[in-house]
Write an enzyme that holds these catalytic residues in place. Sequence first.
Site, PDB file in Angstrom:
ATOM      1  N   LYS A 120       0.857  -1.194   0.000  1.00  0.00           N
ATOM      2  CA  LYS A 120       0.000   0.000   0.000  1.00  0.00           C
ATOM      3  C   LYS A 120       0.881   1.228   0.000  1.00  0.00           C
ATOM      4  CE  LYS A 120      -4.472   0.763   0.141  1.00  0.00           C
ATOM      5  NZ  LYS A 120      -5.462  -0.145  -0.444  1.00  0.00           N
TER       6      LYS A 120
HETATM    7  P1  NAD Z   1     -13.075   7.386  -3.767  1.00  0.00           P
HETATM    8  O1  NAD Z   1     -12.077   8.426  -3.466  1.00  0.00           O
HETATM    9  O2  NAD Z   1     -13.461   7.168  -5.187  1.00  0.00           O
HETATM   10  O3  NAD Z   1     -14.422   7.679  -2.956  1.00  0.00           O
HETATM   11  C1  NAD Z   1     -14.445   7.887  -1.577  1.00  0.00           C
HETATM   12  C2  NAD Z   1     -15.837   8.315  -1.185  1.00  0.00           C
HETATM   13  O4  NAD Z   1     -15.881   8.457   0.234  1.00  0.00           O
HETATM   14  C3  NAD Z   1     -16.239   9.676  -1.760  1.00  0.00           C
HETATM   15  O5  NAD Z   1     -17.599   9.648  -2.110  1.00  0.00           O
HETATM   16  C4  NAD Z   1     -16.010  10.627  -0.605  1.00  0.00           C
HETATM   17  O6  NAD Z   1     -16.826  11.788  -0.686  1.00  0.00           O
HETATM   18  C5  NAD Z   1     -16.418   9.727   0.551  1.00  0.00           C
HETATM   19  N1  NAD Z   1     -15.882  10.213   1.830  1.00  0.00           N
HETATM   20  C6  NAD Z   1     -14.673  10.747   2.090  1.00  0.00           C
HETATM   21  N2  NAD Z   1     -14.595  11.124   3.373  1.00  0.00           N
HETATM   22  C7  NAD Z   1     -15.779  10.779   3.938  1.00  0.00           C
HETATM   23  C8  NAD Z   1     -16.319  10.907   5.233  1.00  0.00           C
HETATM   24  N3  NAD Z   1     -15.612  11.476   6.213  1.00  0.00           N
HETATM   25  N4  NAD Z   1     -17.563  10.444   5.452  1.00  0.00           N
HETATM   26  C9  NAD Z   1     -18.279   9.885   4.457  1.00  0.00           C
HETATM   27  N5  NAD Z   1     -17.836   9.736   3.202  1.00  0.00           N
HETATM   28  C10 NAD Z   1     -16.600  10.190   2.943  1.00  0.00           C
HETATM   29  O7  NAD Z   1     -12.515   6.051  -3.075  1.00  0.00           O
HETATM   30  P2  NAD Z   1     -12.912   4.556  -3.430  1.00  0.00           P
HETATM   31  O8  NAD Z   1     -11.940   4.035  -4.410  1.00  0.00           O
HETATM   32  O9  NAD Z   1     -14.372   4.475  -3.722  1.00  0.00           O
HETATM   33  O10 NAD Z   1     -12.587   3.821  -2.044  1.00  0.00           O
HETATM   34  C11 NAD Z   1     -13.521   3.777  -0.995  1.00  0.00           C
HETATM   35  C12 NAD Z   1     -13.097   2.715  -0.006  1.00  0.00           C
HETATM   36  O11 NAD Z   1     -13.027   1.459  -0.672  1.00  0.00           O
HETATM   37  C13 NAD Z   1     -11.731   2.929   0.645  1.00  0.00           C
HETATM   38  O12 NAD Z   1     -11.767   2.405   1.947  1.00  0.00           O
HETATM   39  C14 NAD Z   1     -10.822   2.081  -0.206  1.00  0.00           C
HETATM   40  O13 NAD Z   1      -9.654   1.693   0.485  1.00  0.00           O
HETATM   41  C15 NAD Z   1     -11.735   0.903  -0.471  1.00  0.00           C
HETATM   42  N6  NAD Z   1     -11.370   0.111  -1.636  1.00  0.00           N
HETATM   43  C16 NAD Z   1     -11.294   0.662  -2.869  1.00  0.00           C
HETATM   44  C17 NAD Z   1     -10.966  -0.142  -3.953  1.00  0.00           C
HETATM   45  C18 NAD Z   1     -10.942   0.401  -5.369  1.00  0.00           C
HETATM   46  O14 NAD Z   1     -10.791  -0.403  -6.299  1.00  0.00           O
HETATM   47  N7  NAD Z   1     -11.123   1.687  -5.586  1.00  0.00           N
HETATM   48  C19 NAD Z   1     -10.674  -1.498  -3.761  1.00  0.00           C
HETATM   49  C20 NAD Z   1     -10.775  -2.030  -2.475  1.00  0.00           C
HETATM   50  C21 NAD Z   1     -11.131  -1.221  -1.415  1.00  0.00           C
END
Ligand code: NAD
Length: 456
Positions: A120
């Site tokens: 990471k």
């Molecule tokens: P992203 O940046 O596309 O979206 C994040 C979302 O969370 C946004 O809508 C943002 O407004 C919201 N957010 C941020 N701070 C917040 C808060 N304090 N309260 C509520 N909402 C809040 O990120 P993503 O890629 O969608 O990732 C989201 C989660 O999924 C993370 O934990 C990430 O580690 C996990 N994840 C992502 C992937 C991937 O392929 N993108 C894979 C596995 C896990």
Amino acid sequence: MNTKTGDEDQGVIEKEDLNPAHISDIQFDKAIRYMDHLQHGLIDFLKSPKRTLSVCFPVMLDDGSVKTFHGFRTVHSRVMGPGKGGIRYHPEVNKEEVKSLAALMTWKCALADVPFGGAKGGVICDPKSLSQDELRRITRRFVTELKDDIGPYIDIPAPDMYTNQQTMAWIYDTYDIMHPGKNNHPVVTGKPVDLGGSLGRDKATGQGVFYTTERFLAKAELPKLPSIREARLAIQGFGNVGAAVARLFSDAGAKVIAVSDSTGGICVDNDDALDIETVLEYKKTNGTVVGLPETRTITNEDLLEIECDILIPAALENVIRIDNADKIRARLIVEAANGPVTPSADEVLFSKGIPVVPDILANAGGVIVSFFEWVQNIKHEQWELEEVDRSLRAKMNHSVDQVMMKWHQLNNSHDESHDTDQNPEEKLPPADLRTAALFLAIERLANVTLERGIWP
Ligand code: NAD
């Protein structure tokens, strides 16, 4: 892990250790209690990150000023293959968090049976206040600092919070300039499709959450929650993962009753459901979901506590904690985000009979399709979307089946131990799904470590 502070007469304030590295250790230690056969000398090796690189670099901002940025990349394990894991841009990125997310990737890859170790990375920055040009300069400089610590067979980054296909394209381009004359496409996944990205990667994590939930419901036989159809959903986070989850569940006939982003949440009442295409359109125009006509504004805390069938945290870690776990009114929680439920909350939810499908199982779709992208890049192929989805579903179903089988095994042996006159002090509590999933992942990593042979 929980400590009670303050004066008992004035009410009890629960304080919880939210240090991400401690949380990873607690979850790991809980799982290995069920693993009598694990070589004790291996425990520290399996738990500890292999290495963490900290970098510090200056970047010129658009106004001509110079700002110093700090970034990290941890490789937790390379036992199964090259490191694999996202790069996050966020003001709260820190070394401890990066290390624990790298460990999570190790368990996720091992459970999904993809030939990667866990890694990471992140840069401490506020992407919302940075222009595209500034983000590009930060990315290029960060990759230059990482140098040969990333590579197609060394460590392969991917998108995470506030990084996306564009960021991955910059990473590829920078690495390619540094290593001319080679097929460098597999150095990073989550790229745009015309730059070697896989079809279906953009929605892969959400798609995996969907397949996992579908399979889990088919196997778990939860009373009052037979299938996704008609299920009422609340989703925290409306980014890459949350928005894909909303669209996929809604297309399958579920009712998404609440969604949120960093600015707050919206919900509809009673039997209504949000129209996800309208929410997406509104968010695109206004930069927030809040204010969508004919919806009620709620806080992110309210969203978590809403009465619903399936709660999907898809934003940040540690949002369901000791202080709100008791207020959760969902029938099922599926962790789309990494680490949204703390160990203490796990215990509360378990005692309330609310299953938590853990992150290393539920959100593995992203890394699985990243693996498909890596394979396509190495073989110079482009798979059809149907092939990607079919292969993803097969892998997710297999993982759910394995976790459910292990969960039954752990709890049946627990029941049997009740029948013996074993010392009650030595009896293990019933295992939750996270423990079963971690058991499988840790066991695989331990086995492969021993198969490879301890060096020298
Ligand atoms: P992203 O940046 O596309 O979206 C994040 C979302 O969370 C946004 O809508 C943002 O407004 C919201 N957010 C941020 N701070 C917040 C808060 N304090 N309260 C509520 N909402 C809040 O990120 P993503 O890629 O969608 O990732 C989201 C989660 O999924 C993370 O934990 C990430 O580690 C996990 N994840 C992502 C992937 C991937 O392929 N993108 C894979 C596995 C896990």
